[in-house]
Design an enzyme around this catalytic site. Structure first.
Site, PDB file in Angstrom:
ATOM      1  N   LYS A 261      -8.065   2.708   2.722  1.00 22.42           N
ATOM      2  CA  LYS A 261      -7.205   3.719   2.328  1.00 22.42           C
ATOM      3  C   LYS A 261      -8.215   4.722   1.668  1.00 22.42           C
ATOM      4  O   LYS A 261      -8.872   3.998   0.719  1.00 22.42           O
ATOM      5  CB  LYS A 261      -5.958   3.505   1.618  1.00 22.42           C
ATOM      6  N   ARG A 335       3.281  -5.215   9.910  1.00 18.75           N
ATOM      7  CA  ARG A 335       4.089  -5.768  11.476  1.00 18.75           C
ATOM      8  C   ARG A 335       3.755  -7.120  11.499  1.00 18.75           C
ATOM      9  O   ARG A 335       4.152  -7.773  12.382  1.00 18.75           O
ATOM     10  CB  ARG A 335       3.445  -4.531  12.354  1.00 18.75           C
TER      11      ARG A 335
END
Length: 485
Positions: A261, A335
């Site tokens: 990030k 996920r």
């Protein structure tokens, strides 16, 4: 903090501070009107007018707190007013204050009492654990003057305090720094919760995860020195009531991994385990309220770090279900860990599976900080969550989950890929998760936009973790209790 309910009228009580909640379209008592100048107190929502009765009334200070139009008063109006009251009491440094509503209650005593306790507890919250100069002054004691309705409000106020304390427990976890709140820390917290409240708790460490085939959690956590954990907390037994499985994303810090990030705001990624925090908080509330249900809380805990051992874009991961995932972006890690947790939940043959996750930036773009994204495969469960969201003001907004969104997650070289591209990202992420729940009723709650606030939108929030999901889930579970009664 301490919350109590007493009978008796607010204006007859001698105290350092009395707080009168009043609607703008209801007349104030004459004795109060005499203390005000024209236009001082209009009753506008959140308006505060501090009066000094000087012997005209028995209290030292009287705070008039506006509630808006009477017809618009909801449980959340009361929550916010109670939060403003405790914050003003803290500011004035009073040890005890009394609070009451002027006129007839626009809500049932039970709803009013629960909302009062929730707002008081949540409004008093501040995360100051690491401030060496923090003041050790006790939080004021709140006493609700409920008149002749006191008996009806007592039980609900106690319930509200249990639920709010569970939410502040979740806030503490999500506010905690990544160097302390690790997967092992979450595991130990669950074990301590089980010992204190009689939950059956299982915590799987890395060797056990390898042995049992938790490939999703292992892949995400393999780049970190803080090894992953899989946590199961069980309240009640099958047959005691409907079995509900709650699954929380527990990424205790998310750098994005190899797909790292940007540096800006990465510090906030300590809150990427807010779904896990909500599950832990809900399990505390369920046990303390002794709900007649079988509730299973599942936490998928890992730290997503870049290193020489980290998983990479292009890797193929084999999950607990046996299904394979092509990794296109290591920052779509939530996920992947949830894939193992959701598949594990099927072994309980539950009446419902609900997962909570700070899953996508896409839901923040779509709904901002005001609503949780809801997707799932069962409309009855979705409707229950929508109703629970309205009751708690932890509102959810349902998005479609058509086959096209699920198809977008199919891979050319594996069963699934872990990202479906830029468009519809919150929904395609849910389409990915749908592959691991079988035919069981399931709802996915994307709390990425609501789990953390920089500028609070409600009076009982403070900057940082909101504890979102705890009050919502307890309300959902209470609905199952009432249906099975």
């Amino acid at each position: 903090m301490e919350c109590e309910v007493q009978s008796g009228e607010l204006l007859t009580v001698a105290s350092d501070l009395a707080v009168m909640l009043y609607a703008e379209d209801e007349a104030l008592p004459p004795s109060v009107v005499e203390l005000c100048e024209a236009g001082d107190a209009t009753g506008r929502f959140k308006q505060q007018t501090l009066l000094y009765p000087r012997g005209v009334l028995p209290m030292r200070r009287l705070l008039l707190l506006g509630m808006g139009k009477r017809s618009s008063i909801t449980a959340d109006t009361v929550r916010q007013a109670a939060a403003l009251a405790v914050q003003r009491a803290q500011e004035l440094k009073v040890a005890t204050y009394h609070i009451g509503y002027n006129g007839n209650l626009p809500l049932t005593p039970a709803v009013f009492g629960q909302a009062f306790a929730e707002g008081s507890e949540l409004g008093a919250y501040r995360y100051t654990r690491y401030k060496s100069d923090r003041e050790e002054t006790p939080t004021p004691r709140a006493i609700l003057q409920a008149g002749s309705d006191a008996e009806a409000a007592v039980v609900s106020a106690r319930r509200g305090q249990v639920i709010a304390r569970a939410a502040t427990f979740a806030r503490d976890l999500a506010n905690g720094p990544g160097n302390e709140v690790t997967p092992a820390f979450l595991g130990q917290t669950a074990l301590e919760l089980g010992e204190r409240l009689g939950l059956k708790v299982t915590v799987l460490d890395k060797p056990q995860l390898i042995e049992q085939g938790f490939g999703g959690i292992l892949a995400v956590g393999q780049g970190s020195a803080n090894e992953p954990r899989f946590i199961v907390m069980e309240y009640g037994t099958a047959g005691q009531g409907p079995t509900i499985c709650l699954v929380g994303k527990g990424i205790t810090f998310d750098t994005g991994g190899i797909s790292i990030k940007p540096a800006e705001r990465m510090d906030d990624m300590k809150m990427d385990m807010s779904g896990a925090a909500a599950v832990l908080g809900t399990m505390q509330a369920v046990a303390e309220l002794q709900l007649p249900l079988h509730v299973v809380g599942i936490v998928c805990a890992a730290e997503n770090m870049p290193s020489g051992t980290a998983y990479r874009p292009g890797d193929i991961v084999r999950t607990l279900s046996g299904k394979t995932i092509e990794v296109l972006n290591t920052d779509a890690e939530g996920r992947i860990v949830l894939a193992d947790g959701l598949f594990y939940a099927q072994r309980y043959q539950p009446a419902a599976i609900v997962d909570l996750a700070t899953l996508t930036g896409a839901i923040m773009v779509a709904l901002g900080p005001h609503a949780i994204g809801l997707m799932g495969n069962n409309q009855e469960l979705a409707n229950r969550l929508i109703a629970a969201g309205e009751a708690t003001a932890e509102r959810v907004w349902q998005l479609p989950l058509w086959d096209e969104y699920r198809d977008a997650m199919k891979s050319d070289i594996a069963d699934l890929k872990n990202t479906g591209g830029r468009y519809g990202g919150a929904i395609t992420a849910a389409g990915f998760l749908a592959a691991f729940v079988g035919d069981y009723p399931w709802a996915h709650l994307d709390i990425a936009g609501t789990a953390w606030v920089d500028k609070p939108t409600r009076a009982y929030q403070s900057r940082g973790a909101t504890g979102i999901g705890v009050r919502l889930l307890v309300e959902l579970l209470q609905g199952y209790v009432e249906k099975s009664a």
